[in-house]
Design an enzyme around this catalytic site. Sequence first.
Site, PDB file in Angstrom:
ATOM      1  N   ASP A  62       0.839  -1.203   0.000  1.00  0.00           N
ATOM      2  CA  ASP A  62       0.000   0.000   0.000  1.00  0.00           C
ATOM      3  C   ASP A  62       0.877   1.257   0.000  1.00  0.00           C
ATOM      4  O   ASP A  62       2.042   1.214   0.413  1.00  0.00           O
ATOM      5  CB  ASP A  62      -0.871   0.048   1.270  1.00  0.00           C
TER       6      ASP A  62
HETATM    7  N1  URA Z   1      -1.173  -6.035   3.896  1.00  0.00           N
HETATM    8  C1  URA Z   1      -1.668  -4.792   3.920  1.00  0.00           C
HETATM    9  O1  URA Z   1      -2.697  -4.547   4.536  1.00  0.00           O
HETATM   10  N2  URA Z   1      -1.015  -3.823   3.249  1.00  0.00           N
HETATM   11  C2  URA Z   1       0.142  -4.034   2.584  1.00  0.00           C
HETATM   12  O2  URA Z   1       0.706  -3.100   2.003  1.00  0.00           O
HETATM   13  C3  URA Z   1       0.654  -5.331   2.577  1.00  0.00           C
HETATM   14  C4  URA Z   1      -0.024  -6.320   3.231  1.00  0.00           C
END
Ligand code: URA
Length: 242
Positions: free
Chosen positions: A102
């Site tokens: 993310d």
């Molecule tokens: N899980 C998440 O919630 N976000 C990420 O970026 C990676 C794994």
Amino acid sequence: MRLAKYLAAAGAASRRKAEQLIVEGRIKVNGVLVIEPGRVINPHLDIIDFDGQILKPQKKIYLMLNKPAGYLSSTYDPHGRPTVMDLLKGIQGRLYPVGRLDLDTRGLLLLSNDGEFTNKIIHPRYHVDKKYQVLVKGQLSEKALRQLRKGVQLEDGLTSPAEVKVLQTNTNSTLIEMSIHEGRKRQVKRMLAQVGFPVISLKRTAIAFLDLGNLEEGQYRHLDPHEVKGLLDLAQSGVPEK
Ligand code: URA
């Protein structure tokens, strides 16, 4: 050789996206438009062009990046936000992130121009462990720990059990280490929100046997051939999920 495989090997796109490029009419073989995704070519004789540019097989590149928060895990953002590509100064050729983190997640992200490799590593059928350091709001309860270790019911189904270790309990937060092998969208955040402990910050520290080591945030390094082979062996020998 299948045209889609050639496109992936030449770094045009991941294998799945390569088929899409063919169907979208962006590929010509010997000057003739081809739209059948299953088309077979001779890589030694045929001339392949993608959006008017002749494709040649590229030297394979495999990188590990320590992604800072605030960078998108994509090659381009229509809104002009920074992407991880902005951190790859000195790298020639098109690379693609192997999976995603993310925007606000930090840590280990693999990138490659080898679409076959990408496909194998992110394929949900195989178990490649990903380890995260997670700061959650509040003091994580025993009940939440049990739920995470059993699997959590999300909108898209029950998750596999997570491995969870509590590293530090603070007054208003808990630092945990959590390993999962599925790669669902925002999975760590959704699992923790579901058990009542929203994520404050998230960092991926390892993928299988690869960890960040002393790679500084914003920096990248090339994987060595043993590391690439190790990851491929692991993905190929992984236990398919039921
Ligand atoms: N899980 C998440 O919630 N976000 C990420 O970026 C990676 C794994």
